[in-house]
Design a protein around this motif. Structure first.
Motif, short mmCIF file in Angstrom:
data_model
loop_
_atom_site.label_atom_id
_atom_site.label_comp_id
_atom_site.label_asym_id
_atom_site.label_seq_id
_atom_site.Cartn_x
_atom_site.Cartn_y
_atom_site.Cartn_z
N LEU A 20 36.16 -31.38 102.50
CA LEU A 20 36.49 -32.10 101.27
C LEU A 20 37.96 -32.54 101.29
CD1 LEU A 20 34.60 -29.87 98.70
CD2 LEU A 20 34.23 -32.34 98.97
N THR A 21 38.83 -31.64 101.73
CA THR A 21 40.26 -31.96 101.80
C THR A 21 40.51 -33.08 102.80
OG1 THR A 21 40.81 -29.68 101.21
CG2 THR A 21 42.55 -31.01 102.21
N ALA A 22 39.83 -33.01 103.95
CA ALA A 22 39.98 -34.06 104.96
C ALA A 22 39.50 -35.41 104.46
CB ALA A 22 39.22 -33.66 106.23
N ALA A 23 38.53 -35.38 103.53
CA ALA A 23 38.00 -36.62 102.97
C ALA A 23 38.88 -37.16 101.84
CB ALA A 23 36.58 -36.39 102.45
N GLY A 24 39.97 -36.45 101.54
CA GLY A 24 40.91 -36.94 100.54
C GLY A 24 40.74 -36.36 99.16
N HIS A 25 39.86 -35.37 99.01
CA HIS A 25 39.65 -34.76 97.70
C HIS A 25 40.57 -33.55 97.51
CE1 HIS A 25 36.28 -37.42 97.49
NE2 HIS A 25 35.64 -36.82 98.48
N GLU A 26 40.80 -33.21 96.26
CA GLU A 26 41.62 -32.06 95.91
C GLU A 26 40.70 -30.92 95.50
OE1 GLU A 26 44.86 -30.83 92.47
OE2 GLU A 26 44.69 -32.93 93.07
N VAL A 27 40.79 -29.77 96.18
CA VAL A 27 39.84 -28.67 95.97
C VAL A 27 40.55 -27.46 95.37
CG1 VAL A 27 38.15 -27.14 97.06
CG2 VAL A 27 38.50 -29.46 97.96
N ALA A 28 39.94 -26.91 94.34
CA ALA A 28 40.40 -25.64 93.76
C ALA A 28 39.27 -24.64 93.91
CB ALA A 28 40.78 -25.81 92.29
N GLY A 29 39.53 -23.52 94.59
CA GLY A 29 38.52 -22.49 94.74
C GLY A 29 38.51 -21.57 93.54
N LEU A 30 37.30 -21.19 93.12
CA LEU A 30 37.14 -20.29 91.98
C LEU A 30 36.37 -19.06 92.43
CD1 LEU A 30 37.21 -19.62 88.90
CD2 LEU A 30 35.05 -20.89 88.71
N GLY A 31 36.94 -17.88 92.19
CA GLY A 31 36.25 -16.65 92.55
C GLY A 31 37.18 -15.46 92.43
N ARG A 32 36.68 -14.29 92.84
CA ARG A 32 37.46 -13.06 92.71
C ARG A 32 38.44 -12.86 93.86
NH1 ARG A 32 33.06 -8.46 91.95
NH2 ARG A 32 32.26 -9.56 93.81
N GLY A 33 38.16 -13.47 95.02
CA GLY A 33 38.98 -13.23 96.20
C GLY A 33 40.39 -13.77 96.08
N ALA A 34 41.29 -13.13 96.83
CA ALA A 34 42.71 -13.49 96.76
C ALA A 34 42.99 -14.89 97.27
CB ALA A 34 43.54 -12.48 97.54
N THR A 35 42.10 -15.44 98.09
CA THR A 35 42.33 -16.77 98.66
C THR A 35 41.96 -17.89 97.70
OG1 THR A 35 40.14 -16.79 99.69
CG2 THR A 35 41.98 -15.93 101.01
N ASN A 36 41.35 -17.56 96.58
CA ASN A 36 40.95 -18.59 95.62
C ASN A 36 42.14 -19.11 94.83
OD1 ASN A 36 37.84 -18.84 95.53
ND2 ASN A 36 38.18 -16.63 95.60
N THR A 37 42.10 -20.40 94.54
CA THR A 37 43.14 -21.00 93.71
C THR A 37 43.10 -20.45 92.30
OG1 THR A 37 42.73 -23.03 94.97
CG2 THR A 37 44.17 -23.21 93.05
N LEU A 38 41.89 -20.29 91.77
CA LEU A 38 41.67 -19.78 90.43
C LEU A 38 40.90 -18.47 90.53
CD1 LEU A 38 40.53 -23.17 88.83
CD2 LEU A 38 42.82 -22.17 88.80
N ARG A 39 41.42 -17.39 89.94
CA ARG A 39 40.83 -16.07 90.08
C ARG A 39 39.99 -15.74 88.85
NH1 ARG A 39 43.92 -12.78 93.42
NH2 ARG A 39 42.34 -11.18 93.08
N ALA A 40 38.71 -15.47 89.08
CA ALA A 40 37.82 -15.05 88.00
C ALA A 40 36.51 -14.56 88.59
CB ALA A 40 37.55 -16.19 87.02
N ASP A 41 35.91 -13.59 87.93
CA ASP A 41 34.56 -13.15 88.27
C ASP A 41 33.59 -14.15 87.66
OD1 ASP A 41 32.07 -11.95 88.48
OD2 ASP A 41 32.79 -9.95 87.94
N LEU A 42 32.76 -14.76 88.48
CA LEU A 42 31.86 -15.80 87.99
C LEU A 42 30.86 -15.27 86.96
CD1 LEU A 42 31.52 -18.82 88.56
CD2 LEU A 42 29.70 -18.25 90.18
N LEU A 43 30.66 -13.96 86.92
CA LEU A 43 29.74 -13.37 85.95
C LEU A 43 30.41 -13.06 84.62
CD1 LEU A 43 27.72 -10.96 88.28
CD2 LEU A 43 27.20 -13.31 87.64
N ASP A 44 31.71 -13.26 84.53
CA ASP A 44 32.47 -13.04 83.30
C ASP A 44 32.75 -14.39 82.66
OD1 ASP A 44 34.43 -12.59 81.35
OD2 ASP A 44 35.35 -10.95 82.48
#
Length: 306
Positions: A20-44
């Protein structure tokens, strides 16, 4: 576009983020892991909305699972992924609406067509119902979660939803890191294939389908994503072992898998996907016609890198 990707730290998510990044899009990761841009438990639900508060996205991709190697063995191991496919989808749909997204892409898989032997004919999106209701309580929970994930997305008001139904993953993110180490320890046995076959897809090809689904495809439609040559689980693993110089996988009688009921059920299933709809409408095609060629290419690239 701005893309919110739940599951960005997983095997599919990592490849999708790169592409996605190579195609020119801006990606924000969502999840509990430390590598995610946005930190949250998807079940919360509240945590998810707090994480995206004040942000805007064009597309939301739901590729979050809790799948690990042992998940294929026991029914109980699928419980976290089932929750991500149901409650997690509901929470992510709320986040999509809150951020003004217009498109919602969901990851699904071939077992959503139902466990069991579907015969040697190819399964299309039209000729085989997705999410059939079953009488086995555990299998209904697994298939029902995949059915619910699609239905929630397809019926979400104001969102264009697309579902990608994948075959078994292989590739650098899976074969190198998970399968080969298990084969070297001879801890990944196979059973006689009895003529049964599954569909396969390289993880990078699967990620390319995610990119294409964010950019195009028909809203409200599902697409099978798999290579053109179904293959038994045992034959695939034998090729991986040969290509990477690992010992041949142990062959065990089917009855030995009874203590691992989900694995026993999967190994007596047959699902051969037809991905021609994705080729026509998404412009997607597999890099290799079959996973044997894909595994050989992967091993060759691995040796060249070393």
């Amino acid at each position: 576009m701005k893309v919110l990707l739940a599951g960005a730290s997983g095997a599919l998510g990592r490849s999708a983020t790169r592409q996605l990044t190579a195609a020119g899009h801006e990606v924000a990761g969502l999840g509990r892991g430390a590598t995610n841009t946005l930190r949250a438990d998807l079940l919360d639900a509240d945590a998810v909305l707090r994480a995206v508060d004040g942000l805007a996205f064009d597309v939301v991709v739901h590729a979050a699972t809790a799948l690990k190697g042992e998940t294929m063995a026991r029914h109980q191991s699928m419980v976290p992924t089932n929750a991500l496919r149901t409650r997690g989808t509901e929470n992510l749909l709320d986040a999509a609406r809150a951020t003004g997204a217009r498109r919602f892409v969901v990851e699904s898989m071939m077992f959503g067509y139902g466990y069991g032997d579907h015969g040697t004919g190819l399964i299309t999106e039209e000729n085989t119902p997705f999410g059939p209701r079953g009488t086995n309580t555990w299998l209904e929970r697994h298939v029902g979660a995949m059915r619910a994930k699609e239905q929630l997305a397809f019926t979400a008001e104001g969102l264009e939803a697309i579902s990608l139904r994948f075959g078994f993953f292989y590739g650098a993110e899976v074969t190198d890191n998970d399968v080969v180490p298990l084969l070297r320890k001879r801890s990944l046995p196979v059973v006689a294939d009895r003529g049964l076959a599954f569909s396969w897809v390289d993880i990078d090809d699967a990620a390319r389908a995610v990119v294409l689904a964010t950019e195009g495809g028909t809203p409200g439609q599902a697409y099978n994503i798999a290579d053109r040559t179904p293959l038994s689980f045992g034959r695939h693993l034998q090729e991986v072992a040969a290509a990477f110089g690992a010992p041949k996988p142990l062959r065990v009688p089917l009855w030995l898998l009874r203590p691992a009921p989900l694995a026993h059920t999967a190994m007596t299933s047959q699902l051969r996907l037809d991905a021609s709809k994705a080729e026509r409408e998404l412009g997607w095609s597999p890099t290799h016609d079959d996973s044997l060629a894909g595994v050989r290419a992967l091993a060759s690239a691995h040796r060249a890198a070393v």
